[in-house]
Write an enzyme that holds these catalytic residues in place. Structure first.
Site, PDB file in Angstrom:
ATOM      1  N   CYS A   1      -3.830 -14.807  -0.133  1.00 60.04           N
ATOM      2  CA  CYS A   1      -4.051 -13.024  -0.138  1.00 60.04           C
ATOM      3  C   CYS A   1      -5.165 -12.904   0.734  1.00 60.04           C
ATOM      4  O   CYS A   1      -6.263 -13.197   0.610  1.00 60.04           O
ATOM      5  CB  CYS A   1      -4.246 -12.952  -1.488  1.00 60.04           C
ATOM      6  SG  CYS A   1      -4.555 -10.939  -1.502  1.00 60.04           S
TER       7      CYS A   1
ATOM      8  N   CYS B   1      -8.143 -11.383  -1.145  1.00 57.27           N
ATOM      9  CA  CYS B   1      -9.115 -12.063  -2.107  1.00 57.27           C
ATOM     10  C   CYS B   1     -10.316 -12.514  -1.424  1.00 57.27           C
ATOM     11  O   CYS B   1     -10.361 -12.645  -0.062  1.00 57.27           O
ATOM     12  CB  CYS B   1      -8.399 -13.132  -2.772  1.00 57.27           C
ATOM     13  SG  CYS B   1      -7.085 -12.810  -3.828  1.00 57.27           S
TER      14      CYS B   1
ATOM     15  N   HIS C   1      -7.626 -10.646  -7.997  1.00 55.52           N
ATOM     16  CA  HIS C   1      -6.171 -10.562  -7.570  1.00 55.52           C
ATOM     17  C   HIS C   1      -5.073  -9.864  -8.566  1.00 55.52           C
ATOM     18  O   HIS C   1      -4.181  -9.168  -8.109  1.00 55.52           O
ATOM     19  CB  HIS C   1      -5.760 -11.648  -7.056  1.00 55.52           C
ATOM     20  CG  HIS C   1      -4.392 -11.768  -6.232  1.00 55.52           C
ATOM     21  ND1 HIS C   1      -4.136 -11.188  -4.979  1.00 55.52           N
ATOM     22  CD2 HIS C   1      -3.115 -12.110  -6.852  1.00 55.52           C
ATOM     23  CE1 HIS C   1      -2.949 -11.440  -4.639  1.00 55.52           C
ATOM     24  NE2 HIS C   1      -2.115 -11.941  -5.886  1.00 55.52           N
TER      25      HIS C   1
ATOM     26  N   ASN D   1      -0.973   2.907  -2.555  1.00 52.93           N
ATOM     27  CA  ASN D   1       0.322   2.595  -2.873  1.00 52.93           C
ATOM     28  C   ASN D   1       0.238   1.423  -4.079  1.00 52.93           C
ATOM     29  O   ASN D   1      -0.366   0.557  -3.881  1.00 52.93           O
ATOM     30  CB  ASN D   1       1.171   1.988  -1.842  1.00 52.93           C
ATOM     31  CG  ASN D   1       1.317   3.204  -0.732  1.00 52.93           C
ATOM     32  OD1 ASN D   1       1.245   4.330  -1.172  1.00 52.93           O
ATOM     33  ND2 ASN D   1       1.283   2.778   0.486  1.00 52.93           N
TER      34      ASN D   1
ATOM     35  N   HIS E   1      -2.604  -7.257  -4.093  1.00 50.42           N
ATOM     36  CA  HIS E   1      -3.974  -7.248  -4.515  1.00 50.42           C
ATOM     37  C   HIS E   1      -4.424  -5.780  -4.586  1.00 50.42           C
ATOM     38  O   HIS E   1      -3.983  -4.921  -4.045  1.00 50.42           O
ATOM     39  CB  HIS E   1      -4.954  -7.742  -3.448  1.00 50.42           C
ATOM     40  CG  HIS E   1      -6.348  -8.088  -4.056  1.00 50.42           C
ATOM     41  ND1 HIS E   1      -6.827  -9.324  -4.163  1.00 50.42           N
ATOM     42  CD2 HIS E   1      -7.289  -7.160  -4.100  1.00 50.42           C
ATOM     43  CE1 HIS E   1      -8.060  -8.983  -4.439  1.00 50.42           C
ATOM     44  NE2 HIS E   1      -8.324  -7.851  -4.499  1.00 50.42           N
TER      45      HIS E   1
ATOM     46  N   HIS F   1      -5.660  -2.514  -4.084  1.00 51.23           N
ATOM     47  CA  HIS F   1      -6.300  -1.984  -2.816  1.00 51.23           C
ATOM     48  C   HIS F   1      -5.641  -0.549  -2.539  1.00 51.23           C
ATOM     49  O   HIS F   1      -4.526  -0.160  -2.855  1.00 51.23           O
ATOM     50  CB  HIS F   1      -6.099  -2.788  -1.707  1.00 51.23           C
ATOM     51  CG  HIS F   1      -4.729  -2.701  -1.048  1.00 51.23           C
ATOM     52  ND1 HIS F   1      -3.624  -3.715  -1.808  1.00 51.23           N
ATOM     53  CD2 HIS F   1      -4.470  -2.349   0.090  1.00 51.23           C
ATOM     54  CE1 HIS F   1      -2.617  -3.372  -0.933  1.00 51.23           C
ATOM     55  NE2 HIS F   1      -2.992  -2.784   0.248  1.00 51.23           N
TER      56      HIS F   1
ATOM     57  N   GLN G   1      -5.886   2.654   0.832  1.00 53.05           N
ATOM     58  CA  GLN G   1      -6.052   2.660   2.432  1.00 53.05           C
ATOM     59  C   GLN G   1      -6.837   3.994   2.732  1.00 53.05           C
ATOM     60  O   GLN G   1      -6.588   4.917   1.871  1.00 53.05           O
ATOM     61  CB  GLN G   1      -4.795   2.439   3.148  1.00 53.05           C
ATOM     62  CG  GLN G   1      -4.150   1.390   3.007  1.00 53.05           C
ATOM     63  CD  GLN G   1      -2.938   1.202   3.803  1.00 53.05           C
ATOM     64  OE1 GLN G   1      -2.838   1.262   4.911  1.00 53.05           O
ATOM     65  NE2 GLN G   1      -1.696   0.907   3.041  1.00 53.05           N
TER      66      GLN G   1
END
Length: 363
Positions: free
Chosen positions: A73, A76, A137, A177, A188, A190, A192
């Protein structure tokens, strides 16, 4: 909370910023050991004269990372066996320039300037960043502590302030999302941030409506009036505290949709007070838990911060978070088919007042 902010450069020149909750954290000694190619040139913006809209064309995004195994990933922390996008072995919150950006400042000198007399082309100048909420994660935003949510909000305020000042940026849009049903390609936790070089269509429509309302009412703010009406009606309000109100819009487009707004007009995340930032985490985490409890499974969603534009019409803005899901039943998704995709005319499967009651009852 006083965060320690540490900015470094990755091996290809992209910026990465650590936001540490412990001021004594030392980020020296963790360089990016990868040998990366230079970042791609910026996208093209092509004008659609039929709809008066700009469309970004970013062919380099075809090769972006897609559902890697957990031990590879890129979000991570780095390990002795795998160098990720984050060089350090652990972190609190990290923000970095997207390796596959939709918008950037790396202009291609050979860019064409038009395709036909009616279709001008210009560089997609802007910026795209990735926000990692936690180094875990297997976690999720809804599993964060209120203190970590405050760290995320402070990081978004920092990035909104910086990105809004970049040349050519018209609006800064943070979002998350969640779920493969939404199209997530990295599991993971997250989000944007897009710094748009144009005012997106949704915001253009909102500004037109807000301007008409201001002209009709002697300068009143449209979103403030809508929020006040929802607070008085109460039927669609799902949760509230001293500083925030969460409600289902009366004309929801999505099966389950909530707008979470500060109780006073705020233009963007940097303008939130300390008290408003502290109060956001508990109510947002409560809403996320309600979403997951609806069908007793993780709810796929899009979480979108709507902020004021940087230029003309900025005073019409009213910061709010839009949270919505495409899941309409435990075993059914809402697909954007003919009417929604081709015509932009939404048909909702669930009465908004019913959705609000279901969310109030969900625990």
């Amino acid at each position: 909370m006083i965060l320690k902010r540490t900015a470094i450069r990755l091996s290809d020149g992209r910026e990465l910023i650590y936001f540490d909750e412990t001021p004594s954290t030392d980020r020296d000694g963790w360089p990016d050991t990868r040998q990366l190619p230079p970042p791609p040139p910026t996208s093209q913006l092509r004008y659609d004269p039929l709809l008066d809209e700009w469309v970004a064309v970013a062919a380099h995004r075809q090769t972006r990372t897609f559902l890697p195994p957990s031990d590879k990933c890129p979000l991570c922390p780095s390990t002795p066996d795998f160098a990720s996008e984050i060089p350090a072995p652990d972190y609190d919150v990290v923000v970095f320039e997207n390796q596959f950006p939709s918008f950037s400042d790396r202009i291609n000198a050979d860019e064409v300037t038009e395709l036909t007399d009616l279709v001008p082309v210009r560089p997609g100048v802007g910026r795209c960043e990735v926000v990692c909420f936690t180094s875990d994660h297997n976690s999720s935003f809804g599993a964060l502590t209120p203190e970590r949510v405050r760290t995320v909000v402070d990081a978004l305020a920092d990035r909104t302030r910086q990105m809004s000042s970049l040349p050519g940026v018209a609006q800064v849009f943070p979002f998350e999302n969640r779920g493969i049903e939404i199209g997530v390609t990295l599991s993971h936790p997250h989000g944007q941030i897009y710094a748009y070089p144009m005012v997106p269509p949704h915001t253009q429509a909102a500004l037109r409506a807000a301007q008409r309302h201001a002209e009709r009412t002697g300068g009143r703010n449209l979103y403030a009036d809508v929020l006040e009406a929802e607070q008085k009606a109460q039927v669609r309000v799902v949760a509230a505290n001293e500083h925030w109100t969460a409600y289902v819009p009366a004309a929801s487009r999505w099966p389950f949709e909530i707008q979470l707004a500060p109780n006073r007009q705020v233009l963007d995340i940097p303008a939130l007070t300390d008290a408003e930032r502290d109060a956001f985490g508990p109510i947002y985490l409560d809403i996320l838990k309600r979403f997951d409890a609806l069908f007793d499974r993780p709810m796929p969603y899009i979480s979108a911060w709507h902020q004021a534009v940087t230029g003309a019409g900025r005073e019409l803005g009213y910061l709010h978070l839009q949270l919505f899901s495409i899941r309409r039943a435990a075993d059914k998704l809402k697909y954007l088919a003919g009417s929604e995709s081709a015509m932009g005319a939404f048909v909702n499967d669930i009465v908004p007042e019913t959705a609000a009651q279901l969310l109030r009852d969900a625990r």
